[in-house]
Write a protein that holds these residues in place. Structure first.
Motif, PDB file in Angstrom:
ATOM      1  N   PHE A 294       0.833  -1.198   0.000  1.00 28.58           N
ATOM      2  CA  PHE A 294       0.000   0.000   0.000  1.00 28.58           C
ATOM      3  C   PHE A 294       0.869   1.249   0.000  1.00 28.58           C
ATOM      4  N   GLU A 295       1.872   1.265   0.859  1.00 26.40           N
ATOM      5  CA  GLU A 295       2.785   2.418   0.918  1.00 26.40           C
ATOM      6  C   GLU A 295       3.459   2.639  -0.439  1.00 26.40           C
ATOM      7  N   HIS A 296       3.910   1.560  -1.080  1.00 24.84           N
ATOM      8  CA  HIS A 296       4.567   1.690  -2.386  1.00 24.84           C
ATOM      9  C   HIS A 296       3.597   2.202  -3.451  1.00 24.84           C
ATOM     10  N   ALA A 297       2.330   1.753  -3.386  1.00 22.91           N
ATOM     11  CA  ALA A 297       1.337   2.206  -4.363  1.00 22.91           C
ATOM     12  C   ALA A 297       1.031   3.687  -4.196  1.00 22.91           C
ATOM     13  N   ILE A 298       0.938   4.147  -2.965  1.00 25.95           N
ATOM     14  CA  ILE A 298       0.715   5.579  -2.715  1.00 25.95           C
ATOM     15  C   ILE A 298       1.907   6.380  -3.217  1.00 25.95           C
ATOM     16  N   ASP A 299       3.107   5.823  -3.018  1.00 25.60           N
ATOM     17  CA  ASP A 299       4.314   6.496  -3.502  1.00 25.60           C
ATOM     18  C   ASP A 299       4.298   6.611  -5.026  1.00 25.60           C
ATOM     19  N   ARG A 300       3.800   5.583  -5.721  1.00 31.13           N
ATOM     20  CA  ARG A 300       3.714   5.636  -7.180  1.00 31.13           C
ATOM     21  C   ARG A 300       2.717   6.699  -7.660  1.00 31.13           C
ATOM     22  N   LEU A 301       1.759   7.027  -6.815  1.00 33.89           N
ATOM     23  CA  LEU A 301       0.832   8.112  -7.160  1.00 33.89           C
ATOM     24  C   LEU A 301       1.493   9.485  -7.029  1.00 33.89           C
ATOM     25  N   GLY A 302       2.687   9.498  -6.431  1.00 36.78           N
ATOM     26  CA  GLY A 302       3.368  10.772  -6.223  1.00 36.78           C
ATOM     27  C   GLY A 302       2.793  11.542  -5.054  1.00 36.78           C
ATOM     28  N   VAL A 303       2.287  10.796  -4.059  1.00 36.70           N
ATOM     29  CA  VAL A 303       1.614  11.405  -2.912  1.00 36.70           C
ATOM     30  C   VAL A 303       2.389  11.088  -1.633  1.00 36.70           C
ATOM     31  N   PRO A 304       2.615  12.076  -0.768  1.00 44.71           N
ATOM     32  CA  PRO A 304       3.300  11.811   0.501  1.00 44.71           C
ATOM     33  C   PRO A 304       2.520  10.815   1.364  1.00 44.71           C
ATOM     34  N   PHE A 305       3.248  10.009   2.128  1.00 46.15           N
ATOM     35  CA  PHE A 305       2.642   8.992   2.992  1.00 46.15           C
ATOM     36  C   PHE A 305       3.330   9.021   4.343  1.00 46.15           C
ATOM     37  N   LEU A 353     -17.632   4.009  -3.598  1.00 46.95           N
ATOM     38  CA  LEU A 353     -18.591   3.894  -4.696  1.00 46.95           C
ATOM     39  C   LEU A 353     -18.515   5.100  -5.626  1.00 46.95           C
ATOM     40  N   THR A 354     -18.253   6.272  -5.068  1.00 48.50           N
ATOM     41  CA  THR A 354     -18.048   7.472  -5.891  1.00 48.50           C
ATOM     42  C   THR A 354     -16.885   7.267  -6.845  1.00 48.50           C
ATOM     43  N   ALA A 355     -15.762   6.758  -6.313  1.00 53.01           N
ATOM     44  CA  ALA A 355     -14.577   6.531  -7.146  1.00 53.01           C
ATOM     45  C   ALA A 355     -14.868   5.520  -8.249  1.00 53.01           C
ATOM     46  N   LEU A 356     -15.565   4.438  -7.911  1.00 52.08           N
ATOM     47  CA  LEU A 356     -15.871   3.420  -8.919  1.00 52.08           C
ATOM     48  C   LEU A 356     -16.801   3.966  -9.988  1.00 52.08           C
ATOM     49  N   LYS A 357     -17.777   4.760  -9.569  1.00 48.20           N
ATOM     50  CA  LYS A 357     -18.716   5.351 -10.530  1.00 48.20           C
ATOM     51  C   LYS A 357     -18.007   6.342 -11.460  1.00 48.20           C
ATOM     52  N   ARG A 358     -17.171   7.183 -10.910  1.00 53.28           N
ATOM     53  CA  ARG A 358     -16.485   8.207 -11.706  1.00 53.28           C
ATOM     54  C   ARG A 358     -15.595   7.587 -12.777  1.00 53.28           C
ATOM     55  N   HIS A 359     -14.938   6.502 -12.415  1.00 54.82           N
ATOM     56  CA  HIS A 359     -13.962   5.914 -13.334  1.00 54.82           C
ATOM     57  C   HIS A 359     -14.504   4.703 -14.078  1.00 54.82           C
ATOM     58  N   GLY A 360     -15.763   4.346 -13.806  1.00 52.80           N
ATOM     59  CA  GLY A 360     -16.371   3.214 -14.500  1.00 52.80           C
ATOM     60  C   GLY A 360     -15.633   1.911 -14.267  1.00 52.80           C
ATOM     61  N   GLN A 361     -15.206   1.677 -13.005  1.00 49.33           N
ATOM     62  CA  GLN A 361     -14.397   0.502 -12.695  1.00 49.33           C
ATOM     63  C   GLN A 361     -15.043  -0.373 -11.638  1.00 49.33           C
ATOM     64  N   THR A 362     -14.597  -1.620 -11.597  1.00 51.09           N
ATOM     65  CA  THR A 362     -14.915  -2.509 -10.490  1.00 51.09           C
ATOM     66  C   THR A 362     -13.847  -2.334  -9.416  1.00 51.09           C
ATOM     67  N   LEU A 363     -14.067  -2.920  -8.242  1.00 56.15           N
ATOM     68  CA  LEU A 363     -13.044  -2.873  -7.195  1.00 56.15           C
ATOM     69  C   LEU A 363     -11.751  -3.518  -7.662  1.00 56.15           C
ATOM     70  N   ALA A 364     -11.858  -4.641  -8.369  1.00 56.90           N
ATOM     71  CA  ALA A 364     -10.654  -5.333  -8.845  1.00 56.90           C
ATOM     72  C   ALA A 364      -9.863  -4.450  -9.799  1.00 56.90           C
ATOM     73  N   GLU A 365     -10.559  -3.754 -10.686  1.00 57.52           N
ATOM     74  CA  GLU A 365      -9.874  -2.881 -11.642  1.00 57.52           C
ATOM     75  C   GLU A 365      -9.240  -1.690 -10.936  1.00 57.52           C
ATOM     76  N   ALA A 366      -9.937  -1.129  -9.947  1.00 57.25           N
ATOM     77  CA  ALA A 366      -9.401   0.035  -9.238  1.00 57.25           C
ATOM     78  C   ALA A 366      -8.182  -0.320  -8.400  1.00 57.25           C
ATOM     79  N   CYS A 367      -8.065  -1.603  -8.005  1.00 55.36           N
ATOM     80  CA  CYS A 367      -6.939  -2.036  -7.173  1.00 55.36           C
ATOM     81  C   CYS A 367      -5.874  -2.797  -7.963  1.00 55.36           C
ATOM     82  N   SER A 368      -5.954  -2.746  -9.282  1.00 50.38           N
ATOM     83  CA  SER A 368      -5.050  -3.557 -10.106  1.00 50.38           C
ATOM     84  C   SER A 368      -3.587  -3.159  -9.935  1.00 50.38           C
ATOM     85  N   ASP A 369      -3.308  -1.924  -9.508  1.00 52.83           N
ATOM     86  CA  ASP A 369      -1.920  -1.482  -9.318  1.00 52.83           C
ATOM     87  C   ASP A 369      -1.346  -1.898  -7.966  1.00 52.83           C
ATOM     88  N   LEU A 370      -2.177  -2.440  -7.104  1.00 56.66           N
ATOM     89  CA  LEU A 370      -1.732  -2.810  -5.765  1.00 56.66           C
ATOM     90  C   LEU A 370      -1.114  -4.205  -5.762  1.00 56.66           C
TER      91      LEU A 370
END
Length: 450
Positions: A294-305, A353-370
């Motif tokens: 999780f920490e590495h994925a947040i880092d890939r977003l370019g976001v402080p953790f 659910l807001t995030a999934l609706k906005r991006h038209g994704q399932t949970l699996a798709e939204a977490c594919s980078d993890l």
């Protein structure tokens, strides 16, 4: 000053044993009332007022009456909300401009446990200084104000409705849940009559589980700590997604249509990814238990953790210190300060659910980078008064495991803030090694306490 009664999440224990007894809880209410009277500078003739909410445990009736008596004796008015989620008390305290809120709940614990936790007028946990002041008063003899100054009590009939509307307000107006099938597990807890209405009124078809509390079945085989119940409900109802809350409604776990479980780290990542895309994310706070992946994925977003100690109050403290809005625990406590002042399972689910609706994704798709590191957690029960930190055998086992893992993993030993347990966590790249090391350390702990 050392705390005697307050833990990381209020005062908690087994019902009938100190401190969860009627006499102690009455004195606790009285002490908290005195602290409020001393700290609040209200106009002459105006009394401080507090809100009391509870979950569905049978002991809630007894403890509610005891608290009410204590506050009244201190000259504090009481508003009774009945069974509502913990975050509802935080919201209503702030919305009704009250001086404090009190929750009678032991969260995800069994029915025979209960607890008391407090919120400030701002809907946040009480500052340490106030909790220490309450502890200072609670062991003193209890008094009573003059009869003319006793606090009054009344019930808030529309508490649930107010909170339902608040939850819905955190979901974007331009979106809805029409066509979505949601399995919803309320753990026979405080959200049983609230959460189904929130998701139904936003357009979803809801398949409820755990909505028949009887005072004894809270968290019993259901809820966020027992996701198998939700998984079955998702598969049987052919739902698009499953949502599980815990007994007091501040914790969230989700399940996708295939039956895969998503913990707090994964759900926090889905929310963070959406806020990053919207340009509204400054940083993310996790805890010592947050997965390295999780920490590495947040880092890939370019976001402080940053990591806080385990406990939502410590996540909140670090968020305020850093000036960030988003944080949480892998257990499912997620804090979205752009929506609420505290962790809220329903609100957090709506953000996912807001995030999934906005991006038209399932949970699996939204977490594919993890890509998560294997993590093993073992709880070992500790006898009262046992000082595990002074046990040389435990320290040696911990150091040996850390040395074997090197930079490819972590070892964390920490006591539970709510139960007499030592949590042994090992994380690393190799699952078999992680499992072996965790069991070895847990074995050493068990031998040390035997």
């Amino acid at each position: 000053m050392a705390r005697r009664y307050f833990g990381t999440d209020g005062v908690r224990g087994k019902v009938g044993e100190t401190p969860i007894t009627p006499d102690f809880v009455m004195r606790l209410g009285y002490a908290a009332g005195l602290a409020l009277v001393r700290r609040e500078h209200l106009p002459a003739g105006e009394r401080p007022a507090v809100l009391i909410g509870k979950d569905t445990r049978i002991s809630g009736y007894m403890l509610e009456a005891a608290l009410e008596s204590g506050f009244s004796a201190a000259g504090v008015d009481v508003m009774l909300a009945g069974p509502v989620p913990t975050p509802a008390v935080a919201y209503l305290t702030r919305a009704l401009r009250l001086q404090a809120g009190v929750v009678i709940s032991a969260s995800h614990n069994p029915y025979f446990d209960n607890g008391i936790k407090f919120f400030s007028a701002n809907g946040t946990k009480l500052p340490d200084a106030v909790e220490l002041e309450i502890e200072e008063w609670v062991d003193r003899p209890m008094g009573c104000v003059d009869s003319a100054n006793l606090g009054k009590a009344r019930r808030i009939e529309d508490a649930a409705g107010r909170y339902i509307e608040f939850c819905k307000s955190t979901f974007p107006n331009e979106l809805d849940l029409r066509g979505m099938r949601i399995a919803l597990d309320c753990a026979h807890g405080a959200a049983y009559h609230i959460a189904p209405s929130v998701f139904h009124e936003l357009g979803a078809e809801v398949f409820p589980v755990g909505v028949s509390p009887n005072g004894l079945n809270i968290n019993d085989g259901v809820g966020a700590t027992r996701p198998e119940s939700l998984r079955r409900a998702v598969l049987e109802s052919r739902a698009d997604i499953g949502i599980a809350l815990d007994g007091d409604g501040d914790r969230l776990i989700m399940v996708d249509a295939a039956g895969e479980t998503y913990d707090g780290d994964k759900l926090l990542y889905v929310i963070a990814r959406d806020r990053k895309a919207a340009g509204t994310l400054d940083g993310v706070v996790g805890t010592l238990m947050s997965n390295l992946g999780f920490e590495h994925a947040i880092d890939r977003l370019g976001v402080p953790f940053d990591r806080a100690k385990v406990g939502d109050r410590y996540v909140l403290e670090l968020l305020h210190r850093r000036g960030w809005k988003l944080g949480g625990e892998n257990s499912g406590h997620i804090i979205c300060l752009d929506c609420h002042t505290t962790g809220d399972g329903i609100v957090s689910a709506l953000q996912v659910l807001t995030a999934l609706k906005r991006h038209g994704q399932t949970l699996a798709e939204a977490c594919s980078d993890l890509v998560f590191y294997p993590q093993k957690l073992i709880n070992v029960r500790l006898p009262a008064g046992f000082d595990w930190q002074s046990a040389s055998a435990i320290a040696k086992a911990e150091a040996g495991a850390a040395a074997e893992l090197g930079s490819e993993g972590r070892v964390l030993l920490r006591p539970s803030g709510t139960e007499p347990l030592l949590r042994v966590m090992v994380e690393g790249a190799d699952a078999e090694r992680v499992e072996r090391l965790a069991r070895e350390i847990a074995g050493v702990v068990e031998q040390a306490v035997a």
